[in-house]
Design a protein around this motif. Structure first.
Motif, PDB file in Angstrom:
ATOM      1  N   LYS A  33      11.629   0.047  15.106  1.00 55.18           N
ATOM      2  CA  LYS A  33      10.332   0.272  14.385  1.00 55.18           C
ATOM      3  C   LYS A  33      10.093  -0.433  13.060  1.00 55.18           C
ATOM      4  O   LYS A  33      11.148  -0.796  12.411  1.00 55.18           O
ATOM      5  N   GLU A  34       9.174  -0.799  13.089  1.00 46.85           N
ATOM      6  CA  GLU A  34       8.444  -1.698  11.703  1.00 46.85           C
ATOM      7  C   GLU A  34       8.005  -0.628  10.829  1.00 46.85           C
ATOM      8  O   GLU A  34       7.781   0.443  10.943  1.00 46.85           O
ATOM      9  N   GLN A  35       8.256  -1.094   9.508  1.00 51.25           N
ATOM     10  CA  GLN A  35       7.717  -0.359   8.472  1.00 51.25           C
ATOM     11  C   GLN A  35       5.872  -0.566   8.352  1.00 51.25           C
ATOM     12  O   GLN A  35       5.531  -1.443   8.480  1.00 51.25           O
ATOM     13  N   PHE A  36       5.624   0.832   7.791  1.00 48.92           N
ATOM     14  CA  PHE A  36       4.214   0.894   7.358  1.00 48.92           C
ATOM     15  C   PHE A  36       4.103   1.547   5.865  1.00 48.92           C
ATOM     16  O   PHE A  36       5.020   2.385   5.698  1.00 48.92           O
ATOM     17  N   ASP A  37       2.762   1.613   5.445  1.00 48.05           N
ATOM     18  CA  ASP A  37       2.405   2.328   4.379  1.00 48.05           C
ATOM     19  C   ASP A  37       1.201   3.144   4.939  1.00 48.05           C
ATOM     20  O   ASP A  37       0.338   2.625   5.949  1.00 48.05           O
ATOM     21  N   TYR A  38       1.076   4.347   4.514  1.00 48.21           N
ATOM     22  CA  TYR A  38      -0.233   5.004   4.934  1.00 48.21           C
ATOM     23  C   TYR A  38      -0.438   6.702   4.218  1.00 48.21           C
ATOM     24  O   TYR A  38       0.250   6.722   3.224  1.00 48.21           O
ATOM     25  N   LEU A  39      -1.290   7.088   4.374  1.00 50.67           N
ATOM     26  CA  LEU A  39      -1.893   8.165   3.826  1.00 50.67           C
ATOM     27  C   LEU A  39      -1.460   9.355   4.450  1.00 50.67           C
ATOM     28  O   LEU A  39      -1.592   9.531   5.736  1.00 50.67           O
ATOM     29  N   SER A  40      -0.875  10.393   3.851  1.00 48.35           N
ATOM     30  CA  SER A  40      -0.549  11.508   4.531  1.00 48.35           C
ATOM     31  C   SER A  40      -0.973  12.701   3.819  1.00 48.35           C
ATOM     32  O   SER A  40      -1.016  12.996   2.548  1.00 48.35           O
ATOM     33  N   VAL A  41      -1.428  13.599   4.716  1.00 50.01           N
ATOM     34  CA  VAL A  41      -2.027  14.911   4.016  1.00 50.01           C
ATOM     35  C   VAL A  41      -1.274  16.002   4.878  1.00 50.01           C
ATOM     36  O   VAL A  41      -1.385  16.339   5.886  1.00 50.01           O
ATOM     37  N   GLU A  42      -0.351  16.945   4.098  1.00 49.76           N
ATOM     38  CA  GLU A  42       0.630  17.908   4.427  1.00 49.76           C
ATOM     39  C   GLU A  42       0.440  19.085   3.744  1.00 49.76           C
ATOM     40  O   GLU A  42       0.350  19.331   2.831  1.00 49.76           O
ATOM     41  N   ARG A  43       0.620  20.134   4.741  1.00 49.14           N
ATOM     42  CA  ARG A  43       0.712  21.512   4.089  1.00 49.14           C
ATOM     43  C   ARG A  43       1.909  22.250   4.972  1.00 49.14           C
ATOM     44  O   ARG A  43       1.871  22.175   6.118  1.00 49.14           O
ATOM     45  N   SER A  44       2.740  22.597   4.253  1.00 51.75           N
ATOM     46  CA  SER A  44       4.131  22.846   4.841  1.00 51.75           C
ATOM     47  C   SER A  44       5.247  23.625   4.083  1.00 51.75           C
ATOM     48  O   SER A  44       4.531  23.871   2.771  1.00 51.75           O
ATOM     49  N   ASP A  45       6.062  24.095   4.505  1.00 53.17           N
ATOM     50  CA  ASP A  45       7.156  24.910   3.430  1.00 53.17           C
ATOM     51  C   ASP A  45       7.462  23.861   2.243  1.00 53.17           C
ATOM     52  O   ASP A  45       7.615  24.530   1.251  1.00 53.17           O
ATOM     53  N   ARG A  46       7.584  22.485   2.723  1.00 51.26           N
ATOM     54  CA  ARG A  46       8.130  21.496   1.583  1.00 51.26           C
ATOM     55  C   ARG A  46       7.063  21.456   0.391  1.00 51.26           C
ATOM     56  O   ARG A  46       7.384  21.320  -0.688  1.00 51.26           O
ATOM     57  N   THR A  47       5.597  21.597   0.777  1.00 56.73           N
ATOM     58  CA  THR A  47       4.561  21.610  -0.169  1.00 56.73           C
ATOM     59  C   THR A  47       4.274  22.980  -0.810  1.00 56.73           C
ATOM     60  O   THR A  47       3.365  22.952  -1.638  1.00 56.73           O
ATOM     61  N   GLY A  49       3.215  25.483   0.680  1.00 53.45           N
ATOM     62  CA  GLY A  49       1.901  25.892   1.551  1.00 53.45           C
ATOM     63  C   GLY A  49       0.585  25.285   0.740  1.00 53.45           C
ATOM     64  O   GLY A  49      -0.706  25.360   1.222  1.00 53.45           O
ATOM     65  N   ARG A  50       0.723  24.345  -0.214  1.00 54.17           N
ATOM     66  CA  ARG A  50      -0.509  23.727  -0.813  1.00 54.17           C
ATOM     67  C   ARG A  50      -0.560  22.342   0.163  1.00 54.17           C
ATOM     68  O   ARG A  50       0.264  21.839   0.892  1.00 54.17           O
ATOM     69  N   ALA A  51      -1.848  21.763   0.247  1.00 51.22           N
ATOM     70  CA  ALA A  51      -2.043  20.512   0.701  1.00 51.22           C
ATOM     71  C   ALA A  51      -1.951  19.335  -0.065  1.00 51.22           C
ATOM     72  O   ALA A  51      -2.565  19.258  -1.218  1.00 51.22           O
ATOM     73  N   TRP A  52      -1.020  18.792   0.037  1.00 49.15           N
ATOM     74  CA  TRP A  52      -0.528  17.539  -0.583  1.00 49.15           C
ATOM     75  C   TRP A  52      -0.957  16.184   0.123  1.00 49.15           C
ATOM     76  O   TRP A  52      -0.704  15.842   1.156  1.00 49.15           O
ATOM     77  N   THR A  53      -1.764  15.365  -0.837  1.00 46.28           N
ATOM     78  CA  THR A  53      -2.035  14.096  -0.304  1.00 46.28           C
ATOM     79  C   THR A  53      -1.104  13.224  -0.876  1.00 46.28           C
ATOM     80  O   THR A  53      -0.955  13.252  -2.128  1.00 46.28           O
ATOM     81  N   GLU A  54      -0.517  12.330  -0.074  1.00 46.87           N
ATOM     82  CA  GLU A  54       0.456  11.331  -0.607  1.00 46.87           C
ATOM     83  C   GLU A  54       0.183  10.118  -0.056  1.00 46.87           C
ATOM     84  O   GLU A  54       0.046  10.112   1.099  1.00 46.87           O
ATOM     85  N   HIS A  55       0.494   8.981  -0.871  1.00 45.84           N
ATOM     86  CA  HIS A  55       0.650   7.395  -0.461  1.00 45.84           C
ATOM     87  C   HIS A  55       2.183   7.500  -0.049  1.00 45.84           C
ATOM     88  O   HIS A  55       3.188   7.732  -0.764  1.00 45.84           O
ATOM     89  N   VAL A  56       2.509   7.034   1.497  1.00 48.32           N
ATOM     90  CA  VAL A  56       4.117   7.009   1.811  1.00 48.32           C
ATOM     91  C   VAL A  56       4.055   5.405   2.231  1.00 48.32           C
ATOM     92  O   VAL A  56       3.260   5.052   2.735  1.00 48.32           O
ATOM     93  N   VAL A  57       5.327   5.098   1.674  1.00 54.07           N
ATOM     94  CA  VAL A  57       5.887   3.620   1.814  1.00 54.07           C
ATOM     95  C   VAL A  57       6.992   3.705   2.622  1.00 54.07           C
ATOM     96  O   VAL A  57       8.009   4.358   2.150  1.00 54.07           O
ATOM     97  N   GLU A  58       7.119   3.032   3.790  1.00 49.28           N
ATOM     98  CA  GLU A  58       8.617   3.343   4.488  1.00 49.28           C
ATOM     99  C   GLU A  58       9.236   2.067   4.231  1.00 49.28           C
ATOM    100  O   GLU A  58       8.887   1.049   3.778  1.00 49.28           O
ATOM    101  N   THR A  59      10.691   2.493   4.082  1.00 52.34           N
ATOM    102  CA  THR A  59      11.755   1.300   3.578  1.00 52.34           C
ATOM    103  C   THR A  59      12.816   1.518   4.727  1.00 52.34           C
ATOM    104  O   THR A  59      12.887   2.707   5.268  1.00 52.34           O
ATOM    105  N   PRO A  60      13.799   0.676   4.771  1.00 51.04           N
ATOM    106  CA  PRO A  60      14.868   0.827   5.725  1.00 51.04           C
ATOM    107  C   PRO A  60      15.849   1.984   5.183  1.00 51.04           C
ATOM    108  O   PRO A  60      16.422   2.507   5.983  1.00 51.04           O
TER     109      PRO A  60
END
Length: 270
Positions: A33-47, A49-60
């Motif tokens: 798998k190669e690494q990407f950066d992307y936009l994530s909108v998540e509503r979950s137990d981690r957040t 229950g709120r909708a979090w918009t995050e800039h995600v950058v993958e690293t090894p």
């Protein structure tokens, strides 16, 4: 004779053949798998229950996440400072960051386990064309005895797969639990009927990436502890990274304000 020669080679394959090939290609892709950066909108137990918009950058070492907005609203100056402080802490404690990310990668192992379980634990049937995909239904095989809690939960699912016909890659999977699954006769845990999950993938720069995950797993564990695994995650605006980034480089990229707080899904391969 010309009609016979025109039949695609996969046209004569069984659903098991198709799924086995798909699983092999998915596992190989995960290993490279190669690494990407992307936009994530998540509503979950981690957040919470709120909708979090995050800039995600993958690293090894794992994913660097920078919170941009909550419930569609930009962060306050104080909250933004807290986010930057959290990333500064990760930079100063890379071993803790790696350990935390490794624990989250274990969630991805559950998805791999489901894929590997499909050809041996489920009946694969009703294969038919659906757009550019093969659609294949799955249900538990009466000839398989699941072992371990994870397998028993997955084994309780019915659902379907969408497999891209040209590349034999997983496009989508959806499963639901038609009845309660009791672990240890219900003394250890019970996963309630109606629990479900789905995952959708799309190609970006030649790689298939998950663009939507929806999970609703409900139940109760021993000592009346509730089980909740709820998440709704949408990923978009993927950009392939030309080289693997260090943690410091990933933090610097994540904090850049170049990504908006929303936007349409874009795929260079679509």
């Amino acid at each position: 004779m010309s009609v016979c020669l025109a039949i695609p080679v996969w046209g004569k394959s069984s659903p098991v053949d198709i799924v086995n090939t798909m699983v092999a290609r998915e596992l190989d892709a995960q290993a490279h798998k190669e690494q990407f950066d992307y936009l994530s909108v998540e509503r979950s137990d981690r957040t919470g229950g709120r909708a979090w918009t995050e800039h995600v950058v993958e690293t090894p070492l794992g994913r660097v996440r920078f919170l941009i907005a909550e419930d569609g609203k930009p962060l306050s100056a104080n909250r933004d400072a807290q986010e930057r402080g959290r990333l500064a802490y990760d930079l100063a404690n890379p071993l803790a960051f790696e350990a935390r990310e490794k624990a989250q990668k274990d969630d991805e192992a559950h998805a791999r386990q489901m894929l590997e379980l499909l050809p041996k634990a489920f009946l694969l049937e009703n294969m038919r064309e659906e757009g550019s995909d093969w659609r294949i239904d799955f249900r538990p095989s009466p000839n398989y005895s699941p072992s371990g809690i994870e397998e028993k939960i997955l084994y309780g699912m019915n659902g379907y797969l969408l497999i891209n016909r040209s590349q034999l890659r997983l496009h989508a999977i959806e499963g639901s639990m038609p009845r309660d699954v009791n672990i240890g006769f219900g003394f250890l845990a019970t996963i309630h009927a109606g629990s479900s999950f789905s995952s959708l993938k799309a190609p970006f720069y030649g790689q298939w990436r998950t663009v939507h995950v929806l999970g609703d797993i409900r139940g109760k564990a021993a000592l009346f502890k509730s089980i909740a695994k709820n998440q709704d995650v949408t990923r978009s605006q993927f950009h392939r990274l030309s080289v693997p980034l260090t943690l410091a480089q990933a933090v610097a990229l994540a904090e850049q304000p170049s990504l908006p707080c929303g936007g349409a899904l874009s795929s260079p391969d679509s």
